[in-house]
Design an enzyme around this catalytic site. Sequence first.
Site, PDB file in Angstrom:
ATOM      1  N   HIS A  80      38.827  46.949  37.370  1.00  0.00           N
ATOM      2  CA  HIS A  80      38.932  48.400  37.579  1.00  0.00           C
ATOM      3  C   HIS A  80      37.502  48.943  37.712  1.00  0.00           C
ATOM      4  CE1 HIS A  80      39.744  52.594  36.331  1.00  0.00           C
ATOM      5  NE2 HIS A  80      41.005  52.371  36.634  1.00  0.00           N
ATOM      6  N   CYS A 122      41.695  52.393  41.856  1.00  0.00           N
ATOM      7  CA  CYS A 122      40.366  52.262  41.238  1.00  0.00           C
ATOM      8  C   CYS A 122      39.906  50.810  41.229  1.00  0.00           C
ATOM      9  CB  CYS A 122      40.350  52.829  39.812  1.00  0.00           C
ATOM     10  SG  CYS A 122      40.628  54.571  39.761  1.00  0.00           S
ATOM     11  N   GLN A 141      45.395  47.275  30.334  1.00  0.00           N
ATOM     12  CA  GLN A 141      46.737  46.947  30.838  1.00  0.00           C
ATOM     13  C   GLN A 141      47.408  45.831  30.045  1.00  0.00           C
ATOM     14  OE1 GLN A 141      48.239  48.729  33.037  1.00  0.00           O
ATOM     15  NE2 GLN A 141      46.551  49.899  33.897  1.00  0.00           N
ATOM     16  N   LYS A 175      47.810  54.825  27.598  1.00  0.00           N
ATOM     17  CA  LYS A 175      48.569  53.786  28.303  1.00  0.00           C
ATOM     18  C   LYS A 175      49.518  53.061  27.346  1.00  0.00           C
ATOM     19  CE  LYS A 175      44.971  52.915  31.758  1.00  0.00           C
ATOM     20  NZ  LYS A 175      45.454  53.545  32.997  1.00  0.00           N
ATOM     21  N   ASP A 228      38.609  43.995  28.801  1.00  0.00           N
ATOM     22  CA  ASP A 228      39.230  45.278  29.118  1.00  0.00           C
ATOM     23  C   ASP A 228      40.735  45.111  28.915  1.00  0.00           C
ATOM     24  OD1 ASP A 228      40.532  47.365  30.323  1.00  0.00           O
ATOM     25  OD2 ASP A 228      39.366  47.328  32.174  1.00  0.00           O
TER      26      ASP A 228
HETATM   27  N1  PLP Z   1      40.728  49.276  33.044  1.00  0.00           N
HETATM   28  C1  PLP Z   1      41.922  49.049  33.604  1.00  0.00           C
HETATM   29  C2  PLP Z   1      42.358  47.641  33.867  1.00  0.00           C
HETATM   30  C3  PLP Z   1      42.750  50.126  33.921  1.00  0.00           C
HETATM   31  O1  PLP Z   1      43.942  49.905  34.483  1.00  0.00           O
HETATM   32  C4  PLP Z   1      42.300  51.439  33.637  1.00  0.00           C
HETATM   33  C5  PLP Z   1      43.117  52.605  34.001  1.00  0.00           C
HETATM   34  O2  PLP Z   1      43.952  52.561  34.860  1.00  0.00           O
HETATM   35  C6  PLP Z   1      41.063  51.612  33.040  1.00  0.00           C
HETATM   36  C7  PLP Z   1      40.300  50.501  32.763  1.00  0.00           C
HETATM   37  C8  PLP Z   1      40.533  52.967  32.705  1.00  0.00           C
HETATM   38  O3  PLP Z   1      41.281  53.531  31.702  1.00  0.00           O
HETATM   39  P1  PLP Z   1      41.014  55.047  31.241  1.00  0.00           P
HETATM   40  O4  PLP Z   1      41.051  55.879  32.477  1.00  0.00           O
HETATM   41  O5  PLP Z   1      42.129  55.334  30.302  1.00  0.00           O
HETATM   42  O6  PLP Z   1      39.682  55.082  30.585  1.00  0.00           O
END
Ligand code: PLP
Length: 404
Positions: A122, A363, A202, A225, A199
């Site tokens: 992401h 993203c 998900q 999430k 990270d």
């Molecule tokens: N990392 C992953 C794999 C994601 O899917 C997302 C959000 O969709 C994020 C990071 C960023 O999360 P946040 O916008 O809640 O900080």
Amino acid sequence: MLDINAIRQDFPILSKTVYNKPLIYLDNGATTQKPRCVVEKIEHGYYNENANIHRGVHFLSQAATEAHEEARKTVQNFLNARSSNEIIFTRGTTESINLIASSFCDECVSEGDEVIVSVMEHHSNIVPWQIQAAKKGISLKVIPMNEIGELDIEAYKSLFSEKTRLVSVAHVSNVLGTVNPVKEIIEIAHEHNVPVLVDGAQSVPHIPVDVQDLDAEFYVFSGHKIYGPTGIGVLYGKEEWLDKLPPYQGGGEMIATVSFEKTTFNELPFKFEAGTPDYIGSTALAEALRYVNNIGMKEIEAYEHELLRYATEKLSAIEGMRIFGQAREKSGVLSFLVGNIHHYDMGMLLDRLGIAVRTGHHCAQPLMQALGIEGTVRASFSFYNTKEEIDVLAAGIERVRKMF
Ligand code: PLP
């Protein structure tokens, strides 16, 4: 077996209609809906326990402080962290990664050093490192993937050099649904004495996570999430690492003493929580974690896996269907395109049928470049979704296909 009908009753929004159609919410990768208990916890906090924490001698402040610290313990237990000092509340995954990128690079990197990420990250696990790269003169090495969307572990091994300082990878891809072999990725990094940030945006909502078993130095996720509120998230870090990293932001809460000559920093976890924290959000997040724990993370994983299997089978039968991400280990995410239909058109027309899916690059533009596409339609599942909803999705896609 989960009682999905009973579970759905906990989520008032799922009974909504949109355009006179029952809402079918398949955008759980972006954010999840909130069970009543989480919303009630927020209301309870503001009506009964609202006072700034840690600084007050009075009753309400102490109650709010206790609730916040209790929430930290709930997160600790949820991730099986060794100590609640290892749990830092942030605004979410993005802030957690930025915190580590900034503090780690201030302390542990010098010009010419390297950070390894993967092609399926992401943007929030790419851009913070690029910002540091520009400041510190470090470079990013990228783990490639194979045609079914699995990381190439042999290529990963070959990326290590004397200059590798950190590996930062997603546990589960938000586009492909690939569950990356993070335990193996961490073991390999540790053979080179390199720490790893995972990270978990998900993964934490969908599969059981044990940070001690994984042995990750840092593990991050977002509250919204995992059925919690927006604006709160978590950074887990091994105590010895958090101890040696400098603070990310300065202000109240994170200091021990301040004078114009010299300031000393507070102990963990407060060193990384400058300013008034979201103490209502933390307690609501803890409530969300209790909620999913009551259902059972293993049960959630199994049920969502079955939904994914069913959806993959149903959607694969549609003419012109291309599913992106066919990894052997997948979580409940289905990214697809149908014939030449633009992802945006598909998303708009499904929306008119009451079906909420996400469209675009999610993203993850570097991943889109690797796939040679601009974007996909993404359906992402939760334990409150049903096979009947997937039938409606499949029929909706078929209807849109016939229109074109
Ligand atoms: N990392 C992953 C794999 C994601 O899917 C997302 C959000 O969709 C994020 C990071 C960023 O999360 P946040 O916008 O809640 O900080």
